[in-house]
Design an enzyme around this catalytic site. Structure first.
Site, PDB file in Angstrom:
ATOM      1  N   GLU A   1       0.848  -1.200   0.000  1.00 15.53           N
ATOM      2  CA  GLU A   1       0.000   0.000   0.000  1.00 15.53           C
ATOM      3  C   GLU A   1       0.884   1.250   0.000  1.00 15.53           C
ATOM      4  O   GLU A   1       1.764   1.418   0.845  1.00 15.53           O
ATOM      5  CB  GLU A   1      -0.953   0.033   1.201  1.00 15.53           C
ATOM      6  CG  GLU A   1      -1.833   1.275   1.078  1.00 15.53           C
ATOM      7  CD  GLU A   1      -3.011   1.355   2.029  1.00 15.53           C
ATOM      8  OE1 GLU A   1      -2.977   0.734   3.101  1.00 15.53           O
ATOM      9  OE2 GLU A   1      -3.976   2.078   1.686  1.00 15.53           O
TER      10      GLU A   1
ATOM     11  N   GLU B   1       4.341   4.857   4.288  1.00 24.31           N
ATOM     12  CA  GLU B   1       3.741   6.122   4.726  1.00 24.31           C
ATOM     13  C   GLU B   1       4.843   6.995   5.310  1.00 24.31           C
ATOM     14  O   GLU B   1       5.687   6.513   6.067  1.00 24.31           O
ATOM     15  CB  GLU B   1       2.631   5.859   5.766  1.00 24.31           C
ATOM     16  CG  GLU B   1       1.949   7.095   6.310  1.00 24.31           C
ATOM     17  CD  GLU B   1       1.418   8.033   5.239  1.00 24.31           C
ATOM     18  OE1 GLU B   1       1.989   9.138   5.107  1.00 24.31           O
ATOM     19  OE2 GLU B   1       0.470   7.675   4.510  1.00 24.31           O
TER      20      GLU B   1
ATOM     21  N   ASP C   1       9.605   7.343   1.620  1.00 23.42           N
ATOM     22  CA  ASP C   1       9.005   7.743   0.346  1.00 23.42           C
ATOM     23  C   ASP C   1       8.867   6.514  -0.561  1.00 23.42           C
ATOM     24  O   ASP C   1       9.873   5.963  -1.037  1.00 23.42           O
ATOM     25  CB  ASP C   1       9.919   8.796  -0.301  1.00 23.42           C
ATOM     26  CG  ASP C   1       9.351   9.360  -1.600  1.00 23.42           C
ATOM     27  OD1 ASP C   1       8.462   8.730  -2.199  1.00 23.42           O
ATOM     28  OD2 ASP C   1       9.820  10.432  -2.015  1.00 23.42           O
TER      29      ASP C   1
ATOM     30  N   ASP D   1      -2.615  12.011  -2.605  1.00 25.99           N
ATOM     31  CA  ASP D   1      -2.764  13.468  -2.470  1.00 25.99           C
ATOM     32  C   ASP D   1      -3.089  14.059  -3.840  1.00 25.99           C
ATOM     33  O   ASP D   1      -2.357  13.825  -4.803  1.00 25.99           O
ATOM     34  CB  ASP D   1      -1.472  14.078  -1.909  1.00 25.99           C
ATOM     35  CG  ASP D   1      -1.249  13.656  -0.466  1.00 25.99           C
ATOM     36  OD1 ASP D   1      -2.168  13.835   0.353  1.00 25.99           O
ATOM     37  OD2 ASP D   1      -0.166  13.120  -0.157  1.00 25.99           O
TER      38      ASP D   1
ATOM     39  N   GLU E   1     -12.892   9.382   1.159  1.00 26.21           N
ATOM     40  CA  GLU E   1     -14.054   9.088   0.312  1.00 26.21           C
ATOM     41  C   GLU E   1     -15.279   9.849   0.837  1.00 26.21           C
ATOM     42  O   GLU E   1     -15.997  10.487   0.075  1.00 26.21           O
ATOM     43  CB  GLU E   1     -14.343   7.585   0.311  1.00 26.21           C
ATOM     44  CG  GLU E   1     -15.624   7.264  -0.435  1.00 26.21           C
ATOM     45  CD  GLU E   1     -15.777   5.791  -0.779  1.00 26.21           C
ATOM     46  OE1 GLU E   1     -14.933   4.986  -0.396  1.00 26.21           O
ATOM     47  OE2 GLU E   1     -16.780   5.478  -1.449  1.00 26.21           O
TER      48      GLU E   1
HETATM   49  C1  LIG Z   1      -4.746  11.735   0.966  1.00 22.54           C
HETATM   50  S1  LIG Z   1      -3.922  10.592   1.994  1.00 22.54           S
HETATM   51  C2  LIG Z   1      -4.818   9.072   1.738  1.00 22.54           C
HETATM   52  C3  LIG Z   1      -4.530   8.045   2.783  1.00 22.54           C
HETATM   53  C4  LIG Z   1      -5.184   6.669   2.596  1.00 22.54           C
HETATM   54  N1  LIG Z   1      -4.718   6.015   1.397  1.00 22.54           N
HETATM   55  C5  LIG Z   1      -6.687   6.744   2.631  1.00 22.54           C
HETATM   56  O1  LIG Z   1      -7.324   6.476   1.595  1.00 22.54           O
HETATM   57  O2  LIG Z   1      -7.234   7.062   3.687  1.00 22.54           O
HETATM   58  C6  LIG Z   1      -2.422  10.298   1.110  1.00 22.54           C
HETATM   59  C7  LIG Z   1      -1.309   9.764   2.001  1.00 22.54           C
HETATM   60  O3  LIG Z   1      -0.207   9.385   1.193  1.00 22.54           O
HETATM   61  C8  LIG Z   1       0.998   9.714   1.876  1.00 22.54           C
HETATM   62  N2  LIG Z   1       2.043   9.843   0.856  1.00 22.54           N
HETATM   63  C9  LIG Z   1       2.085  10.741  -0.159  1.00 22.54           C
HETATM   64  N3  LIG Z   1       3.158  10.535  -0.917  1.00 22.54           N
HETATM   65  C10 LIG Z   1       3.832   9.482  -0.383  1.00 22.54           C
HETATM   66  C11 LIG Z   1       5.028   8.801  -0.732  1.00 22.54           C
HETATM   67  N4  LIG Z   1       5.734   9.178  -1.783  1.00 22.54           N
HETATM   68  N5  LIG Z   1       5.428   7.772   0.040  1.00 22.54           N
HETATM   69  C12 LIG Z   1       4.698   7.388   1.122  1.00 22.54           C
HETATM   70  N6  LIG Z   1       3.551   7.999   1.504  1.00 22.54           N
HETATM   71  C13 LIG Z   1       3.121   9.029   0.756  1.00 22.54           C
HETATM   72  C14 LIG Z   1       0.668  10.994   2.601  1.00 22.54           C
HETATM   73  O4  LIG Z   1       1.528  11.201   3.703  1.00 22.54           O
HETATM   74  C15 LIG Z   1      -0.781  10.767   3.024  1.00 22.54           C
HETATM   75  O5  LIG Z   1      -0.871  10.221   4.309  1.00 22.54           O
END
Ligand SMILES: C[S@@+](CC[C@H](N)C(=O)[O-])C[C@H]1O[C@@H](n2cnc3c(N)ncnc32)[C@H](O)[C@@H]1O
Length: 264
Positions: free
Chosen positions: A97, A122, A152, A175, A246
């Site tokens: 994930e 994450e 990352d 994001d 969502e």
């Molecule tokens: C908008 S949130 C959605 C979280 C989750 N997937 C959900 O549906 O509830 C996006 C998440 O992706 C993480 N994220 C963004 N870019 C990332 C990366 N390159 N590596 C790891 N995490 C990342 C952010 O820190 C954030 O917590």
């Protein structure tokens, strides 16, 4: 360049400048210190219960993966390979994930599929703390089929795992970076598709979901055109629960798009 553009870079002077890859590395790309990142938030205070769950379970669940630029970096050492079988103590279908947030999908799915293993990436530590608290709430402790890498994913997935090792890759509600000048920060791109494709098992599936119509269209444009991928479903991902992203999207009048791609 504006201040918010600069926020996407690990600039000289940030704690990440101690590394040895300032000029780039074949596996992690050119000048990773100056790469455009898909995230901004990393730290922040955790509520007491999440911090307590972190203190109790992080050692078991959050993997101690070497980082290329020291402890505060988000770049995994490109020379390091994760032995997934050793980590989970078995061989099972692996779900990767990308951006697990507060762990909503991770905890629901890992509880529903104890026969699968889940490796989440994450960068936002309070989100990982929240996920650990959810696991505790759901089962009284950490889930044995879940591990988290605090790094990352866009960089780590190029090198950390064996090619073909993922049964499924999930990118749920990435994001959205809605401003046009920030679109370059969206994680779903041709380059990331190459990374995911390398990771997918022969029968593997990449599942994506977003509540932003223009991001969904951009995903379709890039992934439909990718010669290595083919769209296999637009149905809701089977194990994807309703998360706050969502719910918020629907409340604000946006519709949800699910996409699933397999190897072409
Ligand atoms: C908008 S949130 C959605 C979280 C989750 N997937 C959900 O549906 O509830 C996006 C998440 O992706 C993480 N994220 C963004 N870019 C990332 C990366 N390159 N590596 C790891 N995490 C990342 C952010 O820190 C954030 O917590």
């Amino acid at each position: 360049m504006t201040a918010s553009d600069t926020a996407g870079f690990e600039t000289p002077g940030s704690p990440d400048t101690s590394g040895h890859y300032a000029l780039g590395h074949p596996a992690i790309g050119p000048r990773p210190l100056a790469r455009t990142r898909s995230f901004t938030r990393r730290g922040g205070r955790m509520p007491r219960t999440h911090q307590a769950a972190w203190d109790r379970h992080a050692e078991q669940v959050v993997l101690d993966v070497p980082l290329a630029h020291g402890d505060t970096s988000t770049v995994v050492d490109p020379a390091y390979r994760l032995d997934v079988e050793q980590v989970f103590g078995r061989r099972a279908p692996l779900v990767v994930e990308v951006g697990s947030g507060a762990g909503d999908a991770l905890v629901v799915a890992a509880t529903a599929r104890p026969d699968w293993d889940f490796l989440a990436f994450e960068v936002w530590r309070p989100g990982i703390g929240h996920a650990l608290a959810k696991m505790e709430q759901a089962t009284g402790g950490p889930l044995s089929n879940v591990r988290v890498v605090e790094a990352d994913a866009q960089v780590a997935l190029r090198t950390l795992l064996e090619p073909g090792s993922a049964h499924e890759v999930w990118t749920f509600f990435p994001d959205p970076w809605p401003k046009a000048r920030h679109h370059k920060r969206r994680i779903v791109s041709r380059d990331f598709a190459d990374t995911v494709l390398r990771l997918l098992a022969p029968d593997g599936v990449w599942r994506l979901a977003t509540d932003w119509q223009d991001y969904a269209e951009a995903m379709r444009q890039v992934l439909d055109a990718h010669e290595g991928l083919r769209l296999v479903s637009t149905d809701r991902a089977p194990l994807r629960p309703v998360t706050r992203f969502e719910r918020r999207g629907v409340e604000e009048g946006r519709s949800i798009t699910d996409l699933a791609y397999a190897r072409a």
